[in-house]
Write a protein that holds these residues in place. Sequence first.
Motif, mmCIF file in Angstrom:
data_model
loop_
_atom_site.group_PDB
_atom_site.id
_atom_site.type_symbol
_atom_site.label_atom_id
_atom_site.label_comp_id
_atom_site.label_asym_id
_atom_site.label_seq_id
_atom_site.Cartn_x
_atom_site.Cartn_y
_atom_site.Cartn_z
ATOM 1 N N GLU A 17 0.721 -1.233 0.057
ATOM 2 C CA GLU A 17 -0.256 0.103 -0.035
ATOM 3 C C GLU A 17 0.833 1.257 0.016
ATOM 4 O OE1 GLU A 17 -3.311 0.328 -0.324
ATOM 5 O OE2 GLU A 17 -3.537 -1.812 -0.452
ATOM 6 N N VAL A 18 1.917 1.265 0.825
ATOM 7 C CA VAL A 18 2.728 2.506 1.067
ATOM 8 C C VAL A 18 3.492 2.604 -0.467
ATOM 9 C CG1 VAL A 18 4.929 3.317 1.968
ATOM 10 C CG2 VAL A 18 2.985 2.278 3.373
ATOM 11 N N MET A 19 3.731 1.556 -1.071
ATOM 12 C CA MET A 19 4.463 1.842 -2.469
ATOM 13 C C MET A 19 3.554 2.386 -3.452
ATOM 14 S SD MET A 19 7.008 -1.616 -2.674
ATOM 15 C CE MET A 19 7.770 -1.376 -4.126
ATOM 16 N N ASN A 20 2.345 1.817 -3.332
ATOM 17 C CA ASN A 20 1.167 2.339 -4.441
ATOM 18 C C ASN A 20 0.903 3.717 -4.152
ATOM 19 O OD1 ASN A 20 1.211 0.092 -6.131
ATOM 20 N ND2 ASN A 20 -0.604 -0.779 -4.938
ATOM 21 N N PHE A 21 0.981 3.910 -2.841
ATOM 22 C CA PHE A 21 0.656 5.196 -2.484
ATOM 23 C C PHE A 21 1.741 6.395 -3.082
ATOM 24 C CE2 PHE A 21 0.455 8.952 0.861
ATOM 25 C CZ PHE A 21 -0.921 9.364 0.549
ATOM 26 N N SER A 22 2.795 6.012 -3.284
ATOM 27 C CA SER A 22 3.845 7.113 -3.911
ATOM 28 C C SER A 22 3.424 7.431 -5.279
ATOM 29 C CB SER A 22 5.290 6.484 -3.733
ATOM 30 O OG SER A 22 5.137 5.238 -4.676
ATOM 31 N N SER A 23 2.592 6.704 -5.791
ATOM 32 C CA SER A 23 2.075 7.185 -7.122
ATOM 33 C C SER A 23 1.063 7.868 -7.379
ATOM 34 C CB SER A 23 2.046 5.810 -8.110
ATOM 35 O OG SER A 23 0.839 4.978 -7.427
ATOM 36 N N TYR A 24 0.087 8.048 -6.155
ATOM 37 C CA TYR A 24 -1.275 8.933 -6.198
ATOM 38 C C TYR A 24 -1.210 9.701 -4.863
ATOM 39 C CZ TYR A 24 -3.078 5.336 -3.405
ATOM 40 O OH TYR A 24 -3.207 4.120 -2.487
ATOM 41 N N TRP A 25 -0.353 9.751 -4.063
ATOM 42 C CA TRP A 25 -0.293 10.729 -3.130
ATOM 43 C C TRP A 25 -0.723 11.917 -2.898
ATOM 44 C CZ3 TRP A 25 2.449 14.903 -1.396
ATOM 45 C CH2 TRP A 25 3.559 15.167 -2.489
ATOM 46 N N ARG A 26 -0.478 12.807 -4.385
ATOM 47 C CA ARG A 26 -0.738 14.003 -4.697
ATOM 48 C C ARG A 26 -2.309 14.410 -4.566
ATOM 49 N NH1 ARG A 26 3.871 13.277 -7.289
ATOM 50 N NH2 ARG A 26 5.681 14.681 -6.848
ATOM 51 N N ALA A 27 -3.026 13.380 -5.311
ATOM 52 C CA ALA A 27 -4.337 13.721 -5.622
ATOM 53 C C ALA A 27 -5.162 13.313 -4.224
ATOM 54 C CB ALA A 27 -4.860 12.785 -6.771
ATOM 55 N N THR A 28 -4.776 12.290 -3.663
ATOM 56 C CA THR A 28 -5.236 11.798 -2.453
ATOM 57 C C THR A 28 -5.184 13.073 -1.327
ATOM 58 O OG1 THR A 28 -4.812 9.442 -3.009
ATOM 59 C CG2 THR A 28 -5.347 9.986 -0.661
ATOM 60 N N THR A 29 -4.026 13.396 -1.132
ATOM 61 C CA THR A 29 -3.806 14.383 -0.222
ATOM 62 C C THR A 29 -4.436 15.673 -0.531
ATOM 63 O OG1 THR A 29 -1.512 13.706 0.239
ATOM 64 C CG2 THR A 29 -1.717 15.783 0.873
ATOM 65 N N PHE A 30 -4.542 16.138 -1.873
ATOM 66 C CA PHE A 30 -5.373 17.186 -2.154
ATOM 67 C C PHE A 30 -6.719 17.177 -1.610
ATOM 68 C CE2 PHE A 30 -7.915 19.724 -5.026
ATOM 69 C CZ PHE A 30 -7.243 21.037 -5.292
ATOM 70 N N SER A 31 -7.468 15.995 -2.205
ATOM 71 C CA SER A 31 -8.918 15.816 -1.942
ATOM 72 C C SER A 31 -9.070 15.558 -0.334
ATOM 73 C CB SER A 31 -9.309 14.585 -2.701
ATOM 74 O OG SER A 31 -8.738 13.298 -2.322
ATOM 75 N N SER A 32 -8.245 14.888 0.479
ATOM 76 C CA SER A 32 -8.490 14.766 1.660
ATOM 77 C C SER A 32 -8.215 15.961 2.623
ATOM 78 C CB SER A 32 -7.582 13.526 2.234
ATOM 79 O OG SER A 32 -7.958 12.400 1.399
ATOM 80 N N THR A 33 -7.633 16.664 2.079
ATOM 81 C CA THR A 33 -7.268 18.018 3.107
ATOM 82 C C THR A 33 -7.952 19.388 2.643
ATOM 83 O OG1 THR A 33 -5.024 18.400 1.773
ATOM 84 C CG2 THR A 33 -5.014 17.115 3.821
ATOM 85 N N GLY A 66 -14.147 21.056 15.059
ATOM 86 C CA GLY A 66 -15.139 20.021 14.568
ATOM 87 C C GLY A 66 -14.665 19.591 13.138
ATOM 88 N N THR A 67 -14.095 20.112 12.464
ATOM 89 C CA THR A 67 -13.777 19.671 11.078
ATOM 90 C C THR A 67 -12.759 18.701 10.933
ATOM 91 O OG1 THR A 67 -12.658 21.570 10.744
ATOM 92 C CG2 THR A 67 -14.581 21.485 9.797
ATOM 93 N N VAL A 68 -12.150 18.440 12.148
ATOM 94 C CA VAL A 68 -10.971 17.380 11.942
ATOM 95 C C VAL A 68 -11.809 16.130 11.772
ATOM 96 C CG1 VAL A 68 -9.528 15.839 13.816
ATOM 97 C CG2 VAL A 68 -9.384 18.631 13.594
ATOM 98 N N ALA A 69 -12.946 15.758 12.294
ATOM 99 C CA ALA A 69 -13.855 14.550 12.289
ATOM 100 C C ALA A 69 -14.213 14.611 10.868
ATOM 101 C CB ALA A 69 -14.955 14.644 13.279
ATOM 102 N N THR A 70 -14.340 15.788 10.212
ATOM 103 C CA THR A 70 -14.984 15.451 8.905
ATOM 104 C C THR A 70 -13.824 15.138 7.914
ATOM 105 O OG1 THR A 70 -16.199 17.727 9.441
ATOM 106 C CG2 THR A 70 -15.774 16.904 6.947
ATOM 107 N N ALA A 71 -12.761 15.615 8.231
ATOM 108 C CA ALA A 71 -11.344 15.249 7.416
ATOM 109 C C ALA A 71 -11.157 13.645 7.755
ATOM 110 C CB ALA A 71 -10.116 16.168 7.605
ATOM 111 N N VAL A 72 -11.454 13.369 8.916
ATOM 112 C CA VAL A 72 -11.100 11.814 9.035
ATOM 113 C C VAL A 72 -12.057 11.185 8.220
ATOM 114 C CG1 VAL A 72 -11.541 10.114 10.782
ATOM 115 C CG2 VAL A 72 -10.119 11.940 11.471
ATOM 116 N N LEU A 73 -13.468 11.402 8.296
ATOM 117 C CA LEU A 73 -14.469 10.551 7.415
ATOM 118 C C LEU A 73 -14.029 10.521 6.056
ATOM 119 C CD1 LEU A 73 -17.389 9.374 7.820
ATOM 120 C CD2 LEU A 73 -18.162 11.742 6.879
ATOM 121 N N PHE A 74 -13.799 11.932 5.677
ATOM 122 C CA PHE A 74 -13.402 11.873 4.087
ATOM 123 C C PHE A 74 -12.234 11.188 3.685
ATOM 124 C CE2 PHE A 74 -15.748 16.308 3.301
ATOM 125 C CZ PHE A 74 -16.840 15.737 3.757
ATOM 126 N N SER A 75 -11.198 11.121 4.486
ATOM 127 C CA SER A 75 -9.859 10.408 4.219
ATOM 128 C C SER A 75 -10.065 8.913 4.432
ATOM 129 C CB SER A 75 -8.821 11.117 4.987
ATOM 130 O OG SER A 75 -8.927 11.174 6.315
#
Length: 256
Positions: A17-33, A66-75
Amino acid sequence: MRGRLQRAALTGVLVREVMNFSSYWRATTFSSTVEPTVYLLAFGFGFGSLVSEVGGYDYVEFVGTGTVATAVLFSSAFPAMFGTFVKREFQRTYDAILAAPVDAEELVTAEAVWIAARAGTYGCVPMLVAVVFGLDPSFGMLVVPFVAAVAGFGWACFGILVAALAKAIENFNYVVSAVLTPLFLVAGTFFPIDELPEWARVLANVNPLHHCVELVRHCVFGFEGWEDLAHAGVLLLFAFGVWRLAVVKTEQRLVV
């Protein structure tokens, strides 16, 4: 007979999972934060200009915690639902993984742990943004990543459970609209639940997201003793319950 939750199997899935994440972390980090941060900015500075204080807190501080929980849910819940379904049904990734000495329990657990680790990180972003806009730092903030990770593990297992039950990816729309959106709105993120009708307050108190919101808020502004232990207990029970359900249903789905 091989024992359960072998370290080598869990490590193998996590490394993949960590190795795969290196190929799409930018998009995931963008949408999750970015999305929770937009909620923080929109509600915090939109309503904050009309409502200066809520529940004894400055409104920006109230929403920022409060939005900490929202970020947790989304991510956690969303990546777990879609990611698990795609890997099982379309990419056939799980067929390859289960050909190795890895069973369904180890697969589900490692996937959920990895998503929880990400949720523990991404969940802190709105709080850090709120610090920039005036939220006073506190030592209790150091506990928030762990709260977010426990909640993220629960919601990741919830997403994996939904993916195991769904017959088509389109069925996720029902879960998002009828389950996650109401839970997201009635969690005490943007307004206190005290002013809601009694039936809504009852529902809010069984909402794990609400307990995450309250526990994060108390980490930042001051712990409340037994009350916080109760919030932590609900999060742990939720995480354990959906983890076991996710393992059982995923095993059944992969066998079929």
